[in-house]
Write a protein that holds these residues in place. Structure first.
Motif, mmCIF file in Angstrom:
data_model
loop_
_atom_site.group_PDB
_atom_site.id
_atom_site.type_symbol
_atom_site.label_atom_id
_atom_site.label_comp_id
_atom_site.label_asym_id
_atom_site.label_seq_id
_atom_site.Cartn_x
_atom_site.Cartn_y
_atom_site.Cartn_z
ATOM 1 N N LEU A 96 35.877 17.565 62.108
ATOM 2 C CA LEU A 96 36.532 16.347 62.601
ATOM 3 C C LEU A 96 36.924 16.463 64.071
ATOM 4 C CD1 LEU A 96 38.884 15.603 59.559
ATOM 5 C CD2 LEU A 96 36.895 14.268 60.253
ATOM 6 N N GLY A 97 36.434 17.503 64.738
ATOM 7 C CA GLY A 97 36.788 17.684 66.154
ATOM 8 C C GLY A 97 38.211 18.175 66.327
ATOM 9 N N LEU A 98 38.757 18.814 65.293
ATOM 10 C CA LEU A 98 40.159 19.261 65.330
ATOM 11 C C LEU A 98 40.221 20.782 65.199
ATOM 12 C CD1 LEU A 98 41.504 16.375 63.064
ATOM 13 C CD2 LEU A 98 41.867 16.646 65.529
ATOM 14 N N CYS A 99 41.375 21.328 64.913
ATOM 15 C CA CYS A 99 41.504 22.776 64.719
ATOM 16 C C CYS A 99 42.456 23.005 63.537
ATOM 17 C CB CYS A 99 42.042 23.437 65.997
ATOM 18 S SG CYS A 99 43.739 22.985 66.387
ATOM 19 N N PRO A 100 42.510 24.244 63.035
ATOM 20 C CA PRO A 100 43.375 24.507 61.876
ATOM 21 C C PRO A 100 44.833 24.131 62.133
ATOM 22 C CG PRO A 100 41.965 26.380 62.311
ATOM 23 C CD PRO A 100 41.775 25.438 63.466
ATOM 24 N N GLU A 101 45.519 23.807 61.041
ATOM 25 C CA GLU A 101 46.936 23.425 61.134
ATOM 26 C C GLU A 101 47.717 24.058 59.996
ATOM 27 O OE1 GLU A 101 46.772 22.071 58.063
ATOM 28 O OE2 GLU A 101 47.007 19.912 58.327
ATOM 29 N N ALA A 102 48.998 23.764 59.944
ATOM 30 C CA ALA A 102 49.885 24.233 58.865
ATOM 31 C C ALA A 102 49.990 25.758 58.797
ATOM 32 C CB ALA A 102 49.434 23.673 57.510
ATOM 33 N N GLY A 103 49.688 26.426 59.921
ATOM 34 C CA GLY A 103 49.751 27.891 59.906
ATOM 35 C C GLY A 103 48.522 28.527 59.296
ATOM 36 N N SER A 104 47.506 27.717 58.981
ATOM 37 C CA SER A 104 46.343 28.254 58.249
ATOM 38 C C SER A 104 45.541 29.252 59.076
ATOM 39 C CB SER A 104 45.431 27.115 57.771
ATOM 40 O OG SER A 104 45.010 26.330 58.865
ATOM 41 N N SER A 105 45.595 29.135 60.426
ATOM 42 C CA SER A 105 44.813 30.082 61.237
ATOM 43 C C SER A 105 45.401 31.486 61.126
ATOM 44 C CB SER A 105 44.761 29.632 62.697
ATOM 45 O OG SER A 105 46.065 29.570 63.235
ATOM 46 N N PHE A 106 46.638 31.591 60.707
ATOM 47 C CA PHE A 106 47.262 32.893 60.470
ATOM 48 C C PHE A 106 47.262 33.240 58.968
ATOM 49 C CE2 PHE A 106 51.543 34.657 59.243
ATOM 50 C CZ PHE A 106 51.252 35.988 59.528
ATOM 51 N N LEU A 107 47.628 32.267 58.142
ATOM 52 C CA LEU A 107 47.815 32.559 56.713
ATOM 53 C C LEU A 107 46.493 32.809 55.994
ATOM 54 C CD1 LEU A 107 50.588 29.891 56.001
ATOM 55 C CD2 LEU A 107 50.901 32.379 56.100
ATOM 56 N N LEU A 108 45.444 32.052 56.366
ATOM 57 C CA LEU A 108 44.190 32.178 55.617
ATOM 58 C C LEU A 108 43.499 33.536 55.850
ATOM 59 C CD1 LEU A 108 42.831 30.240 53.578
ATOM 60 C CD2 LEU A 108 41.212 29.689 55.380
ATOM 61 N N PRO A 109 43.318 33.994 57.129
ATOM 62 C CA PRO A 109 42.734 35.329 57.320
ATOM 63 C C PRO A 109 43.592 36.414 56.688
ATOM 64 C CG PRO A 109 42.998 34.206 59.449
ATOM 65 C CD PRO A 109 43.574 33.302 58.391
ATOM 66 N N ARG A 110 44.896 36.227 56.691
ATOM 67 C CA ARG A 110 45.805 37.221 56.086
ATOM 68 C C ARG A 110 45.520 37.326 54.588
ATOM 69 N NH1 ARG A 110 50.702 36.869 53.644
ATOM 70 N NH2 ARG A 110 52.014 38.712 53.853
ATOM 71 N N LEU A 111 45.248 36.174 53.982
ATOM 72 C CA LEU A 111 45.040 36.122 52.533
ATOM 73 C C LEU A 111 43.622 36.553 52.141
ATOM 74 C CD1 LEU A 111 46.761 35.066 50.143
ATOM 75 C CD2 LEU A 111 45.656 32.861 50.437
#
Ligand code: COA
Length: 254
Positions: A132-147
């Motif tokens: 959608l021409g956007l970037c990750p939100e809700a902390g997902s750029s940190f939380l998802l790789p961590r998980l």
């Protein structure tokens, strides 16, 4: 208050039901505000021990309302979406998600803040921010790789790949994937009722310990993501992608 959020309180469990079926439970500013308020006030309510978030039987949520993205984009830390994200990030009581059908964008990233996640095997989880021409939100750029580790997170966040509920449980994005005929709400409710019988101070401190070091970083990351997101939202790529969605056509990024 929002007509698109049902709030039920029973047996020490608060259940929030996103209820905007004609738009696949797309989240409006009113819905974010109502959810933020309900979750925040549950934290100081001794009569409540857990919060369940669910959608309908065929759809969790299609994410942020796309026409809101175009017409009233989130304006920074004082907007309803941030109030909601802060509320789930800082909730001291267990958050439990029950997911059927599509969980798009924030529909998936909100799960990263939940403590227990029950999905239907055929649920469809997707974070199409880049698409959608956007970037990750809700902390997902940190939380998802961590998980999940970097590679799996990149697959989901850079390619915007859709995964089934079954796959989500296999890779650790959900606790259990339930086959057809086993309602996810029942599983979520059973867990909430178990929590309601356990000692509340012990639950609260244990959740705090499990999340130690995570909440403050997620908070900082959400602010950085929010800046990039707001700037991308004003750009030509997002405008084309979002307009294409509303016009039911394929976007052209030339
Ligand atoms: N915002 C606003 N409206 C939305 C929406 C959203 N996020 N998601 C769906 N809708 C609307 C559609 O425009 C359509 O409205 P209409 O009946 O007035 O034409 C209606 O909800 C039904 O959606 P539709 O796409 O026809 O249903 P579907 O069953 O074919 O697909 C989804 C369901 C959830 C897979 C699909 O709608 C989708 O991918 N939506 C995601 C939108 C998105 O990118 N969200 C933002 C993520 S950051």
């Amino acid at each position: 208050m929002s007509q698109h959020l049902l709030i039920d309180r029973s047996d020490a469990v608060l259940t929030l039901t996103m209820n905007r079926a004609d738009k696949k439970n797309a989240l409006t500013r009113d819905m974010y505000s109502a959810m933020a308020e309900a979750i925040a006030s549950a934290q100081n309510d001794d009569g409540l021990r857990a919060v369940i978030i669910q959608g309908s039987e065929s759809c969790f949520t299609s994410g942020n309302d796309v026409s809101d993205f175009i017409n009233v984009p989130p304006s920074g830390p004082n907007s309803p979406v941030y109030d909601f994200l802060k509320a789930i990030c800082h909730a001291s009581k267990p958050l439990i998600a029950a997911v059927n059908g599509p969980a798009v964008g924030v529909g998936t990233t909100m799960l990263l803040h939940c403590d227990l996640v029950y999905v239907a095997e055929d649920a469809k989880l997707k974070m199409p921010f880049v698409n959608l021409g956007l970037c990750p939100e809700a902390g997902s750029s940190f939380l998802l790789p961590r998980l999940l580790g970097h590679l799996r997170a990149a697959e989901l966040l850079l390619l915007g790949e859709m995964i089934s509920g079954q796959r989500a449980a296999e890779i650790g994005l959900a606790n259990h994937a339930l086959p057809a005929g086993q309602p996810v709400l029942e599983a979520a409710r059973a867990a909430a009722l178990r929590i309601a019988e356990l000692p509340p101070s012990s639950i609260r401190l244990s959740k705090q310990l499990i999340k130690q070091g995570v909440t403050s970083v997620a908070d900082e990351v959400m602010e950085r993501e929010g800046e990039y997101f707001a700037s991308l939202l004003k750009g030509p790529e997002a405008r084309e992608a979002l307009t294409a969605f509303m016009e039911k056509r394929k976007p052209v990024f030339s």
